[in-house]
Design a protein around this motif. Structure first.
Motif, mmCIF file in Angstrom:
data_model
loop_
_atom_site.group_PDB
_atom_site.id
_atom_site.type_symbol
_atom_site.label_atom_id
_atom_site.label_comp_id
_atom_site.label_asym_id
_atom_site.label_seq_id
_atom_site.Cartn_x
_atom_site.Cartn_y
_atom_site.Cartn_z
ATOM 1 N N TRP A 105 44.436 44.034 30.145
ATOM 2 C CA TRP A 105 43.121 44.049 30.767
ATOM 3 C C TRP A 105 42.377 45.304 30.335
ATOM 4 C CZ3 TRP A 105 44.593 42.796 36.564
ATOM 5 C CH2 TRP A 105 45.105 41.494 36.630
ATOM 6 N N GLN A 106 41.114 45.136 29.987
ATOM 7 C CA GLN A 106 40.287 46.257 29.555
ATOM 8 C C GLN A 106 39.741 46.998 30.777
ATOM 9 O OE1 GLN A 106 40.211 46.966 26.108
ATOM 10 N NE2 GLN A 106 41.819 45.430 26.408
ATOM 11 N N THR A 107 39.779 48.311 30.721
ATOM 12 C CA THR A 107 39.360 49.143 31.845
ATOM 13 C C THR A 107 38.336 50.170 31.388
ATOM 14 O OG1 THR A 107 41.206 50.659 31.462
ATOM 15 C CG2 THR A 107 41.575 48.872 33.039
ATOM 16 N N SER A 108 37.764 50.865 32.360
ATOM 17 C CA SER A 108 36.765 51.900 32.097
ATOM 18 C C SER A 108 37.343 53.265 32.472
ATOM 19 C CB SER A 108 35.492 51.634 32.904
ATOM 20 O OG SER A 108 34.912 50.393 32.546
ATOM 21 N N ASP A 109 36.880 54.299 31.776
ATOM 22 C CA ASP A 109 37.209 55.691 32.060
ATOM 23 C C ASP A 109 37.092 55.936 33.580
ATOM 24 O OD1 ASP A 109 37.540 58.432 31.867
ATOM 25 O OD2 ASP A 109 35.785 58.784 30.618
ATOM 26 N N PRO A 110 38.106 56.505 34.230
ATOM 27 C CA PRO A 110 39.238 57.287 33.727
ATOM 28 C C PRO A 110 40.488 56.463 33.377
ATOM 29 C CG PRO A 110 39.259 57.374 36.105
ATOM 30 C CD PRO A 110 38.030 56.577 35.718
ATOM 31 N N SER A 166 28.444 43.118 34.710
ATOM 32 C CA SER A 166 28.910 42.189 33.681
ATOM 33 C C SER A 166 30.093 41.402 34.208
ATOM 34 C CB SER A 166 29.298 42.922 32.389
ATOM 35 O OG SER A 166 30.451 43.722 32.599
ATOM 36 N N VAL A 167 30.321 40.241 33.602
ATOM 37 C CA VAL A 167 31.505 39.419 33.867
ATOM 38 C C VAL A 167 32.102 39.065 32.516
ATOM 39 C CG1 VAL A 167 32.409 37.286 34.859
ATOM 40 C CG2 VAL A 167 30.513 38.490 35.999
ATOM 41 N N GLN A 168 33.377 39.436 32.315
ATOM 42 C CA GLN A 168 34.038 39.195 31.035
ATOM 43 C C GLN A 168 35.413 38.591 31.274
ATOM 44 O OE1 GLN A 168 32.689 39.699 28.031
ATOM 45 N NE2 GLN A 168 30.794 40.587 28.833
#
Length: 337
Positions: free
Chosen positions: A15-20, A7-9
């Motif tokens: 800034w939105q991040t992903s786990d962890p 994806s590209v956002q």
């Protein structure tokens, strides 16, 4: 989307991040000359002092009243990784630890069972502007380590390995390996109780600089690893043949090779990668636990103990103007650079 791109956002704040990871706060402030007291030599009228995030004239005071930055505030249940790409940060905390770092240095702090700290941005240069470029990355802790003892460490710029790649046309890519490894370039050790301390979790924090027209292929990682690129400086580039503009987050399939071909301007990326912790996340402001009940407990304990209190004269404590880069640890050990 093709190949490795998931994806590209557009980038948002934070800034939105992903786990962890929990999120990344990016600060770019073109601070003016200093006023001799480490604040800006400029009028503060028209600013909402105490909560100035508007970016008036290209800079913000944030929660600072006279010196920009973030006066004393608590944390529990996660870690902060603070990358000071440009400019200086004065750190003070409730353990009695302190430091001044910047211009490529990184601070790694485990909040664990609870700590207060302040992060002020001293404007030491009184004859020229004081630009600041800073990332603060919140890295979660697993439940088993939520209440470990707090820890404070410095990764000095001269100790962070720099991987370089020159493509077939002589164009260079440079990667600062803040955590993780590329080939034989291995980062300094992270905090001991960090999710990143186990190499099997494949946590990587890299800052990447591509010269104009540079081409580089990112190494792959294991299945299940989350990987994102944050394109924060430059104009445009091709990622696996798709044109991407500055100001976007690119989520990638880490198991597939990713080829980056830069455009006509120097570009800069932050890469965050790691295996997910995969546990419930309950967050209230500066507290990150696994349940709302644990959040309530954290708030109550902070009200009762202030996580050890505040040993410094003011909540927006800054260090003497004459001091250079240093770190004073809670055990009295001092590093001077």
């Amino acid at each position: 989307m093709s190949n490795s791109i998931l994806s590209v956002q557009p980038l948002t704040f934070p800034w939105q991040t992903s786990d962890p990871f929990l999120f990344c706060a990016f600060h770019k402030d073109n601070y003016p000359k200093g006023n001799g007291q480490m604040g800006p030599n400029a009028s503060l009228s028209g600013r909402n002092l105490g909560s100035d995030f508007a970016g008036k004239d290209g800079w913000s005071m944030y929660h600072g009243q006279s010196v920009p930055g973030f006066p004393a505030h608590p944390h529990r249940g996660f870690e902060t990784v603070t990358i000071a790409e440009k400019g200086l940060v004065d750190h003070s905390d409730s353990l009695g630890a302190a430091g001044r770092f910047g211009n490529g240095d990184v601070q790694w702090m485990t909040a664990g069972k609870g700590v207060q700290h302040s992060e002020m941005f001293p404007l030491l240069n009184e004859t020229e502007e004081n630009p600041l470029v800073l990332f603060q990355i919140w890295l979660n802790l697993p439940k088993v380590n939520k209440l470990v003892e707090p820890h404070f460490a410095m990764l000095w710029s001269e100790d962070i390995p720099v991987f370089t790649h020159t493509d077939a046309h002589g164009n260079m890519t440079k990667v600062n390996v803040i955590n993780g490894k590329i080939e034989h370039y291995v980062s300094p050790s992270p905090a001991p109780d960090s999710w990143a301390a186990n190499p099997e979790n494949e946590v990587a924090i890299w800052t990447i600089v591509l010269s104009p027209d540079a081409e580089w292929q990112l190494p792959t990682a294991s299945a299940g690893v989350n990987r994102s690129l944050y394109f924060y400086a430059g104009e445009d580039m091709e990622i696996d043949g798709s044109t991407v503009k500055r100001g976007n987050t690119i989520k990638l399939d880490a198991t597939k090779a990713t080829t980056v071909l830069n455009g006509k301007e120097e570009s800069k990326l932050l890469m965050l990668q790691g295996k997910p912790i995969g546990e419930p996340v309950a967050q209230y402001g500066p507290f990150v636990m696994n349940s709302n009940a644990e959040i309530q407990q954290a708030m109550q304990e902070y009200q009762n103990t202030h996580f050890g209190g505040w040993p410094w004269p003011t909540h927006d404590h800054t260090h003497d103007k004459s001091k250079g880069r240093f770190a004073l640890h809670a055990d009295g050990k001092e590093e001077i650079k």
